[in-house]
Design an enzyme around this catalytic site. Structure first.
Site, short mmCIF file in Angstrom:
data_model
loop_
_atom_site.label_atom_id
_atom_site.label_comp_id
_atom_site.label_asym_id
_atom_site.label_seq_id
_atom_site.Cartn_x
_atom_site.Cartn_y
_atom_site.Cartn_z
N HIS A 1 -0.97 1.93 -0.06
CA HIS A 1 -2.29 1.40 -0.46
C HIS A 1 -2.19 -0.16 -0.34
CE1 HIS A 1 -5.75 0.81 -2.99
NE2 HIS A 1 -5.21 -0.08 -3.53
N ASP B 1 -4.41 5.91 -6.96
CA ASP B 1 -3.46 5.00 -6.65
C ASP B 1 -2.72 4.40 -7.88
OD1 ASP B 1 -6.30 3.14 -5.01
OD2 ASP B 1 -4.59 4.58 -4.14
N SER C 1 1.83 -1.37 -1.20
CA SER C 1 2.65 -0.63 -1.85
C SER C 1 2.62 0.88 -1.63
CB SER C 1 1.98 -0.64 -3.64
OG SER C 1 1.70 -1.82 -4.05
N ASN D 1 1.86 7.58 -1.04
CA ASN D 1 0.80 7.17 -0.59
C ASN D 1 0.92 5.62 -0.25
OD1 ASN D 1 -2.04 6.73 0.37
ND2 ASN D 1 -2.26 5.95 -1.88
#
Ligand code: GRF
Length: 195
Positions: free
Chosen positions: A108, A144, A135, A106
């Site tokens: 973020h 997260d 990130s 992911n």
């Protein structure tokens, strides 16, 4: 390596990832999947010849697991080796994440572990931080969280608004995510640190 990319909106990170997967790259996009039929990224993916699918989360109301059971279907069809969340705005349950443990990424827009969650740019400005950034991390059950695979640092300028800062961070997201994906697809877990 087959890469599925999940989006919810414009898909600019998806486009950067897709365009980085040229002939010499160890990975290929196999699916772009959205929770919103209006996501602008769907046309961008189709224009690049990538199979797309939509699973609208709204009919499922708060029943996350029913939504995820549907979301799994196009993913099981596409058989990805790696799943990239790119501007995907739905929280995924631990059960769903566990099916892709160690191969779901992911991006973020903050220097994790700072500013998990939403409105990260406004929060960094509000806190008087001198720098911000983005990130890429492995997705784990906690939001997260998970091992950091890359970060890009961006200075906060005195006249920055959340919008101007977000735009500058987004440009670095487009540099960071493709570099992390390339290393990840090659089995290299050493973090990418930009600039
Ligand atoms: C942006 O706010 C970006 O920081 C975050 O998701 C949002 C949309 O990104 N990663 P995209 O243009 O849909 O990739």
């Amino acid at each position: 390596k087959r890469v599925a990319i999940l989006i919810s909106g414009g898909g600019s990170n998806m486009v950067s990832l897709v365009d980085s997967m040229t002939k010499d790259h160890p990975a290929r996009p196999c699916l772009v999947l959205s929770n919103d039929a209006q996501a602008g990224g769907l046309k961008k993916a189709a224009d690049r010849g990538i199979p797309t699918a939509v699973v609208d989360h709204r009919p499922f109301k708060g029943d996350r697991s029913a939504f995820e059971a549907e979301l799994l279907k196009p993913l099981q069809e596409a058989q990805p080796d790696i799943v990239c969340l790119a501007g995907f705005m739905r929280v995924l349950t631990a059960d769903f994440v566990s099916r892709f443990q160690g191969r779901m990424l992911n991006i973020h827009p903050s220097l994790l572990p700072k500013y998990k969650g939403l409105n990260t740019h406004a929060r960094a400005i509000q806190a008087g931080d001198s720098e911000h950034g983005c990130s890429v991390h492995e997705v784990t059950a906690a939001l997260d969280d998970g091992p950091i695979l890359g970060q890009a640092r961006v200075p906060i300028q005195a006249d920055d608004t959340p919008e101007s800062l977000a735009a500058r961070v987004l440009a670095w997201e487009h540099k960071l995510y493709p570099e992390v994906l390339r290393r990840f697809a090659e089995g290299n877990r050493s973090p990418v640190l930009l600039p």
